[in-house]
Design a protein around this motif. Structure first.
Motif, PDB file in Angstrom:
ATOM      1  N   LEU A  36      -2.843   6.979  -5.946  1.00 33.42           N
ATOM      2  CA  LEU A  36      -2.818   6.461  -7.316  1.00 33.42           C
ATOM      3  C   LEU A  36      -1.842   7.233  -8.189  1.00 33.42           C
ATOM      4  CD1 LEU A  36      -6.661   5.933  -7.747  1.00 33.42           C
ATOM      5  CD2 LEU A  36      -4.937   4.115  -7.864  1.00 33.42           C
ATOM      6  N   ALA A  37      -1.762   8.554  -7.993  1.00 33.65           N
ATOM      7  CA  ALA A  37      -0.833   9.370  -8.772  1.00 33.65           C
ATOM      8  C   ALA A  37       0.611   8.947  -8.516  1.00 33.65           C
ATOM      9  CB  ALA A  37      -1.021  10.846  -8.456  1.00 33.65           C
ATOM     10  N   VAL A  38       0.922   8.607  -7.259  1.00 35.87           N
ATOM     11  CA  VAL A  38       2.261   8.108  -6.940  1.00 35.87           C
ATOM     12  C   VAL A  38       2.558   6.834  -7.726  1.00 35.87           C
ATOM     13  CG1 VAL A  38       3.707   7.144  -5.097  1.00 35.87           C
ATOM     14  CG2 VAL A  38       2.304   9.164  -4.653  1.00 35.87           C
ATOM     15  N   ASP A  39       1.527   6.035  -7.962  1.00 36.05           N
ATOM     16  CA  ASP A  39       1.673   4.796  -8.720  1.00 36.05           C
ATOM     17  C   ASP A  39       1.590   5.006 -10.232  1.00 36.05           C
ATOM     18  OD1 ASP A  39       1.894   3.422  -6.355  1.00 36.05           O
ATOM     19  OD2 ASP A  39      -0.215   2.840  -6.287  1.00 36.05           O
TER      20      ASP A  39
ATOM     21  N   HIS B 129      -8.080   2.835  -3.593  1.00 32.13           N
ATOM     22  CA  HIS B 129      -6.786   2.695  -4.257  1.00 32.13           C
ATOM     23  C   HIS B 129      -6.600   1.272  -4.776  1.00 32.13           C
ATOM     24  CE1 HIS B 129      -2.476   1.562  -3.991  1.00 32.13           C
ATOM     25  NE2 HIS B 129      -2.261   2.754  -4.520  1.00 32.13           N
ATOM     26  N   THR B 130      -6.886   0.299  -3.947  1.00 33.70           N
ATOM     27  CA  THR B 130      -6.672  -1.096  -4.310  1.00 33.70           C
ATOM     28  C   THR B 130      -7.621  -1.543  -5.407  1.00 33.70           C
ATOM     29  OG1 THR B 130      -5.921  -1.573  -2.068  1.00 33.70           O
ATOM     30  CG2 THR B 130      -6.571  -3.451  -3.412  1.00 33.70           C
TER      31      THR B 130
ATOM     32  N   TYR C  46       0.841  -1.195   0.000  1.00 34.26           N
ATOM     33  CA  TYR C  46       0.000   0.000   0.000  1.00 34.26           C
ATOM     34  C   TYR C  46       0.874   1.243   0.000  1.00 34.26           C
ATOM     35  CZ  TYR C  46      -3.339   3.552   1.315  1.00 34.26           C
ATOM     36  OH  TYR C  46      -4.099   4.680   1.338  1.00 34.26           O
ATOM     37  N   THR C  47       0.801   1.976  -1.087  1.00 29.40           N
ATOM     38  CA  THR C  47       1.606   3.186  -1.227  1.00 29.40           C
ATOM     39  C   THR C  47       1.196   4.235  -0.206  1.00 29.40           C
ATOM     40  OG1 THR C  47       1.632   2.734  -3.574  1.00 29.40           O
ATOM     41  CG2 THR C  47       2.367   4.925  -2.876  1.00 29.40           C
TER      42      THR C  47
END
Length: 614
Positions: free
Chosen positions: A531-534, A605-606, A13-14
């Motif tokens: 999500l943006a980090v991913d 997110h997931t 989890y980010t």
């Protein structure tokens, strides 16, 4: 149906990096033990330290003594949604202690009474024990108060372990007791004793602590959505409030009672708001429909079971075109369901409330600021469109404390709609040579009304919930019925552009869209950042009213993938969108959880990441 992963492990989890001002603490106690005061002192103390903070109360719906949990989240980044993980647990309920401690992540902290002699079954967490009984006994608390005040022992230990200054705790106590020095001092004696005992006997062995943030919460307030709704209603000119108590809506009317003296008659000095507790919800909505017909700004507050009783009157007000406001603080159904859990499961029910071809206006606040705003806007919309207006909040938004900017005073005058007094009626006859209650003179589907007692020989009309023509004359003719329904549909269609419009963050270069509404908003904002980090950039539209604005349709059709996120089991907003869009909507995915708890960023997110990777 999406999988519930609220309690999955932290791995993968980010954005998980707990520590200073970035962790969650859960307090587990028994209902009726006085923990509400202790928990409010903690959250108000963190607020006074400038730390962005939010609190979630999970409590039983039936009897004293059952388990209750309160989660306090601190976030240096200002996130206020519920956290999926709780790093610290204060477990003061022996019935749930084993499960509460088992749910801690590795590196977590458990605080519990020393008297339990609980033991330490996990080597990967930190245990702290506090001698509750001896601390309370040494604090000279009167015997009659010792049980209810014993929770202040964990406040003192938490303050010492996680660096909350005692003077801030004392100030928060005074806030909680409305400045009453005697009860604040009695509680503070236990806090201070526990703080000193912890300082002398406990070695800190965890990384979590609070640190003041200068000006972090400066100018902000802590308030519940229900109190904000009450204040907004008072500022919006409510004159009649009728209700029957039901969890979780009762505090809306309580709030109006608390603040009714903000509006007084300048001559008599008495409040201009009449508040009536009816014998049931059916009577309550009957009262406000009658009051709205007479020209009052009238409202009620209820939840799902109460709405079930209000159905027929809601249809009467819709078809007879009588303004009134109904707040639905949504809980979990069907039936009695779970009265103290949160949900958005009333959306379809409210929008089509009543039998036949009915389409109700629904406002959807996402914050306490919007609860206040819609408190007064709902009356304007009801009188402007001459229709019931429903405001759908929920238990999470309504009963929990939220961080907020101060509310903006309404700048526009009250919109009383097309109401004809004696002078205006004379002008109307001079222009048109007639006036009929349900005739569409302006071709905008909104007709003109008079109020009972208007001093004009032609002011009276029959208010009909039965079939009628545009003269308000009884009619069973099919063409009259169709004409009425066509005009009502046109009125609702026109409302799409005049009700509160959606809030949109849209970059045409982004191919992923998110549509949601209400109290899901804080979790969605946090999930979008994760999500943006991913590498998954998203657009976002937040619906604020039904019927849906045209912009919602455009947004839904302008993305390769659209996720409709909501806190109910059936994906009800997703169903409304599919109902209104004749185009192919296979790209529009329902992410509906409905697990009775507030939405978390981790779940969103997931789910989106999992779908994108398939």
């Amino acid at each position: 149906m999406a999988v519930n992963i609220q309690n999955e492990p932290l791995a993968g989890y980010t954005g998980y990096d707990p520590g200073v001002n970035d962790f969650a603490m859960m307090v587990a106690t028994k209902n009726g033990s006085g923990s509400q005061t202790s928990n409010e002192v903690l959250i108000r103390s963190l607020f006074r330290m400038g730390i962005p903070v939010s609190g979630k109360n999970l409590f039983p719906s039936n009897i004293k003594g059952l388990p209750t949990w309160y989660t306090i989240r601190a976030s240096k980044d200002g996130y206020i949604a519920r956290r999926a993980t709780t790093e610290v647990v204060v477990t003061f309920n022996q019935d749930t202690a084993a499960e509460d401690i088992a749910n801690l992540p590795a590196g977590g902290v458990a605080i519990l009474p020393q008297e339990w002699k609980w033991g330490q079954s996990r080597a990967d967490i930190v245990y702290y024990e506090v001698p509750v009984k001896s601390i309370v006994a040494a604090s000279d608390v009167p015997k009659d108060f010792q049980d209810r005040i014993s929770n202040m022992a964990y406040v003192g230990m938490v303050a010492r372990l996680f660096d909350i200054p005692l003077e801030i705790i004392n100030t928060a106590l005074l806030d909680t007791f409305s400045g009453k020095a005697k009860p604040a001092a009695m509680n503070y004696a236990v806090v201070e004793r526990a703080y000193q005992w912890t300082a002398e006997n406990v070695e800190k062995r965890d990384p979590f602590r609070f640190e003041p943030i200068p000006d972090g919460t400066a100018g902000k307030i802590l308030i519940t959505g229900n109190e904000a709704a009450a204040l907004g209603s008072v500022f919006g000119g409510v004159t009649v409030a009728a209700w029957y108590p039901i969890t979780p809506s009762t505090s809306v009317i309580d709030g109006i009672m608390d603040h009714k003296d903000l509006r007084k008659d300048p001559e008599t000095g008495k409040s201009t708001i009449a508040i009536i507790q009816a014998e049931d919800e059916l009577a309550a909505i009957g009262m406000i429909v009658g009051a709205g017909w007479a020209g009052a700004r009238s409202m009620t507050a209820t939840s799902g079971p109460g709405l079930s009783l209000m159905t027929e009157f809601a249809g009467l007000a819709y078809f007879a075109e009588i303004p009134c406001v109904i707040w639905d603080i949504t809980r979990v159904g069907p039936s009695t369901g779970l009265p103290t859990r949160t949900s958005q499961g009333d959306l379809l029910f409210i929008h089509f409330l009543s039998h036949g071809d009915t389409r109700q206006v629904v406002l959807l606040p996402a914050s306490v600021e919007e609860c206040f705003e819609f408190g007064w806007r709902a009356f304007d919309a009801a009188e402007h469109f001459q229709t019931p207006v429903f405001v759908m909040s929920d238990l999470d938004l309504g009963m929990n404390l939220w961080l907020s900017e101060p509310f903006a005073y309404p700048e526009t005058p009250l919109d009383r709609g097309k109401t004809l007094n004696r002078e205006k009626l004379e002008e109307f006859f001079a222009e048109h040579g007639e006036w009929y209650r349900y005739r569409d003179y302006d071709e905008d589907a909104i007709t003109y009304r008079t109020l009972p007692g208007t001093d004009h020989p032609r002011a009276a009309y029959f208010t009909r919930g039965t079939g009628h023509n545009d003269k308000a004359t009884y009619s069973e003719r099919g063409e009259d019925w169709v004409q009425n329904l066509e005009r009502l549909r046109k009125k609702m269609d026109n409302a799409r552009a005049e009700l509160p419009q959606p809030v949109v963050d849209h970059d045409p270069a982004k191919k992923i869209g998110i549509i949601s509404y209400g109290s899901n908003h804080p979790a969605i904002e946090e999930a979008r950042a994760r999500l943006a980090v991913d590498g998954l950039e998203t657009n976002y539209l937040r619906v604020r009213a039904l019927p849906l604005a045209h912009e919602v349709h455009d947004f839904a059709l302008s993305h390769e993938r659209v996720y409709v996120i909501e806190n109910n089991f059936d994906g009800q907003m997703h169903q409304i969108l599919r109902m209104e869009l004749p185009q192919d909507t296979t790209h529009m995915i329902s992410l509906a959880l409905g697990d009775t708890l507030p939405m978390t960023a981790r779940w969103i997110h997931t789910q989106i990441k999992r779908d994108q990777e398939q």
